[in-house]
Design an enzyme around this catalytic site. Structure first.
Site, PDB file in Angstrom:
ATOM      1  N   ALA A 125       0.646  -1.093  -0.096  1.00 14.13           N
ATOM      2  CA  ALA A 125       0.040  -0.110   0.090  1.00 14.13           C
ATOM      3  C   ALA A 125       0.765   1.277   0.030  1.00 14.13           C
ATOM      4  CB  ALA A 125      -1.295  -0.069   1.161  1.00 14.13           C
ATOM      5  N   LYS A 166       1.197 -10.851  -4.478  1.00 13.25           N
ATOM      6  CA  LYS A 166       2.001  -9.752  -4.115  1.00 13.25           C
ATOM      7  C   LYS A 166       3.292 -10.339  -4.237  1.00 13.25           C
ATOM      8  CE  LYS A 166      -0.928  -7.106  -0.855  1.00 13.25           C
ATOM      9  NZ  LYS A 166      -1.541  -7.177   0.266  1.00 13.25           N
TER      10      LYS A 166
HETATM   11  N1  LIG Z   1      -8.577  -2.161   0.816  1.00 11.72           N
HETATM   12  C1  LIG Z   1      -7.062  -1.980   0.780  1.00 11.72           C
HETATM   13  O1  LIG Z   1      -6.740  -1.737   1.994  1.00 11.72           O
HETATM   14  C2  LIG Z   1      -6.545  -2.085  -0.276  1.00 11.72           C
HETATM   15  C3  LIG Z   1      -4.951  -2.008  -0.320  1.00 11.72           C
HETATM   16  C4  LIG Z   1      -4.107  -2.063  -1.504  1.00 11.72           C
HETATM   17  C5  LIG Z   1      -4.707  -2.295  -2.472  1.00 11.72           C
HETATM   18  N2  LIG Z   1      -6.183  -2.666  -2.626  1.00 11.72           N
HETATM   19  C6  LIG Z   1      -6.606  -3.184  -3.920  1.00 11.72           C
HETATM   20  O2  LIG Z   1      -7.426  -1.946  -4.272  1.00 11.72           O
HETATM   21  C7  LIG Z   1      -8.528  -2.663  -5.023  1.00 11.72           C
HETATM   22  C8  LIG Z   1      -9.932  -2.079  -4.775  1.00 11.72           C
HETATM   23  O3  LIG Z   1     -10.208  -2.600  -3.298  1.00 11.72           O
HETATM   24  P1  LIG Z   1     -11.478  -2.009  -2.586  1.00 11.72           P
HETATM   25  O4  LIG Z   1     -11.215  -2.308  -1.078  1.00 11.72           O
HETATM   26  O5  LIG Z   1     -11.914  -0.642  -2.759  1.00 11.72           O
HETATM   27  O6  LIG Z   1     -12.533  -2.991  -3.373  1.00 11.72           O
HETATM   28  P2  LIG Z   1     -14.041  -2.641  -3.188  1.00 11.72           P
HETATM   29  O7  LIG Z   1     -14.684  -1.944  -1.987  1.00 11.72           O
HETATM   30  O8  LIG Z   1     -14.871  -4.082  -3.438  1.00 11.72           O
HETATM   31  O9  LIG Z   1     -14.246  -1.996  -4.661  1.00 11.72           O
HETATM   32  C9  LIG Z   1     -14.141  -2.359  -5.788  1.00 11.72           C
HETATM   33  C10 LIG Z   1     -14.754  -1.342  -6.812  1.00 11.72           C
HETATM   34  O10 LIG Z   1     -14.439  -1.834  -8.137  1.00 11.72           O
HETATM   35  C11 LIG Z   1     -15.557  -1.561  -9.109  1.00 11.72           C
HETATM   36  N3  LIG Z   1     -15.720  -2.420 -10.057  1.00 11.72           N
HETATM   37  C12 LIG Z   1     -15.473  -3.853 -10.149  1.00 11.72           C
HETATM   38  N4  LIG Z   1     -15.299  -4.180 -11.576  1.00 11.72           N
HETATM   39  C13 LIG Z   1     -15.411  -2.839 -12.187  1.00 11.72           C
HETATM   40  C14 LIG Z   1     -15.289  -2.608 -13.580  1.00 11.72           C
HETATM   41  N5  LIG Z   1     -15.101  -3.739 -14.653  1.00 11.72           N
HETATM   42  N6  LIG Z   1     -15.295  -1.509 -14.016  1.00 11.72           N
HETATM   43  C15 LIG Z   1     -15.422  -0.552 -13.077  1.00 11.72           C
HETATM   44  N7  LIG Z   1     -15.616  -0.779 -11.951  1.00 11.72           N
HETATM   45  C16 LIG Z   1     -15.358  -2.006 -11.468  1.00 11.72           C
HETATM   46  C17 LIG Z   1     -16.868  -2.039  -7.998  1.00 11.72           C
HETATM   47  O11 LIG Z   1     -18.116  -1.740  -8.251  1.00 11.72           O
HETATM   48  P3  LIG Z   1     -19.517  -1.805  -7.428  1.00 11.72           P
HETATM   49  O12 LIG Z   1     -19.303  -0.501  -6.493  1.00 11.72           O
HETATM   50  O13 LIG Z   1     -20.262  -1.466  -8.548  1.00 11.72           O
HETATM   51  O14 LIG Z   1     -19.360  -3.086  -7.053  1.00 11.72           O
HETATM   52  C18 LIG Z   1     -16.267  -1.192  -6.638  1.00 11.72           C
HETATM   53  O15 LIG Z   1     -16.670   0.123  -6.885  1.00 11.72           O
HETATM   54  C19 LIG Z   1      -8.393  -4.084  -5.059  1.00 11.72           C
HETATM   55  O16 LIG Z   1      -7.810  -4.694  -6.213  1.00 11.72           O
HETATM   56  C20 LIG Z   1      -7.692  -4.231  -3.907  1.00 11.72           C
HETATM   57  O17 LIG Z   1      -6.995  -5.588  -4.143  1.00 11.72           O
HETATM   58  C21 LIG Z   1      -6.925  -2.475  -1.596  1.00 11.72           C
END
Ligand SMILES: NC(=O)c1ccc[n+]([C@@H]2O[C@H](COP(=O)([O-])OP(=O)(O)OC[C@H]3O[C@@H](n4cnc5c(N)ncnc54)[C@H](OP(=O)(O)O)[C@@H]3O)[C@@H](O)[C@H]2O)c1
Length: 329
Positions: A142, A213
């Protein structure tokens, strides 16, 4: 966090004025730099934090497109930088294509570089061939300086000998919080509610998130591994009794449990280990990621990098740091 509607995110923002507060400093009047045009894909935990943090960056960026799976606003083709805050294979599959078209890509999603080797090579080749850059510091740690340190060591002539790391902020938090007094599943629910887990917590428990990762780090370190080259222990089916027994055994030996990824001489694995108290990976707390790197110059004692490695706010900050970097170089 309240998530803004996609349309609302694209509504005109009140002008923040010039970044000099309307006054002219230094070398005299110069035209304000053209804001870099952003497309944001994903408005979940991370995407919402990106929208919130964009408010701090004044006129540096112009948001021209926002989308989730349900709605899309604005003109994607107007964007010079795509921010991928999804966990979507379909979006990751397009990273190379956008780079080849000259569009910078900044991603928190690990599926681009931590997915099939073919996709990693396509992204590397497209970034090397064109004028577009790939910002990936949010994918591992991150935003901790992991990938950039590996790249700097290699650019300076070092070979990477080994990597060992607690790479999952959510698993780090879970094994810090799990004391055997309540079910492991209850700790998982708490981590999910706090936004530490992957969108699907099974990606954490199965070890798949750590696999991706480690692949990203290993490939950056010069080891072009296929996904199935990482031997991964899954915790998805582990019973509470089994985990309590392993915790008790760890404590009896004076150590602590941690889910550790290792790369040694090109051989990669990720599993639950007992770390002795003096292990460099045994010191972190909470969602801390800890990574030890061995290279030519760090052959006897590893270089250790540690810090918070999960959470929407720091991930969003890392994404926008990358967006600033790709738009200013
Ligand atoms: N959370 C963390 O601490 C963290 C840290 C490092 C990396 N990440 C990475 O960051 C990414 C997002 O994590 P998150 O926790 O924010 O996930 P999340 O809350 O599930 O949000 C994912 C978002 O992506 C949207 N989405 C999915 N497919 C899509 C598409 N084809 N086109 C446009 N939008 C799409 C979803 O739409 P809907 O709202 O309609 O479902 C949702 O808004 C992941 O890859 C995760 O591995 C997260």
């Amino acid at each position: 966090m309240t998530r803004p509607a996609v349309g609302a995110a694209l509504a005109p923002r009140p002008s923040c004025g010039s970044r000099h507060g309307g006054e002219l400093f230094g070398r005299g009047a110069s035209a304000a730099p053209t804001p870099a045009r952003l497309a944001l894909l994903g408005t979940g935990n991370v995407g919402s934090a990106v929208l919130e943090r964009l408010q701090r960056l004044g006129d540096r960026f112009e948001l021209v497109h926002v989308a989730n799976t349900r709605q899309a606003s604005g003109d994607f083709d107007a964007a010079g930088i795509v921010i991928d805050a999804t966990a979507s294979e379909a979006v990751a599959e397009r990273h190379a294509e956008w780079l080849a078209r000259g569009v910078h890509v900044v991603t928190a999603c690990k599926l681009g570089q931590g997915g099939p080797l073919r996709r990693w090579r396509a992204i590397r080749d497209a970034a090397a061939a064109g004028g577009a850059r790939y910002g990936d510091s949010a994918t591992v740690g991150a935003g901790l300086p992991l990938l950039r340190t590996i790249r700097a060591l290699r650019a300076g002539g070092d070979r990477i000998h080994g990597i060992a790391g607690v790479l999952s902020g959510s698993l780090a938090w879970l094994f810090d919080a799990y004391d055997g007094t309540r079910p492991f599943a209850a700790c998982v629910r708490q981590a999910q509610a706090a936004g530490y887990t992957e969108p699907d917590p099974r990606d954490d428990l199965s070890g798949e998130d750590v696999r991706r990762k480690l692949l990203i780090l290993a490939r950056a370190a010069g080891f072009e591994l296929e996904s199935d080259a990482v031997r991964v222990e899954s915790l998805a089916g582990a019973s509470d009794d089994a985990l309590r027994d392993r915790l008790a055994a760890a404590r009896a030996s004076g150590g602590r449990l941690a889910f550790v990824a290792r790369l040694q001489d090109g051989v990669a694995s990720a599993r639950l280990e007992v770390l002795p108290p003096d292990d460099p990976l045994a010191t972190g707390r909470g969602t801390d990621n800890r990574v030890a790197l061995w290279s030519d110059r760090y052959a006897a004692q590893p270089l250790v990098i540690q810090g918070p490695g999960a959470g929407a706010a720091i991930t969003a900050a890392a994404l926008l740091d990358d967006a600033i970097a790709v738009s200013t170089r």
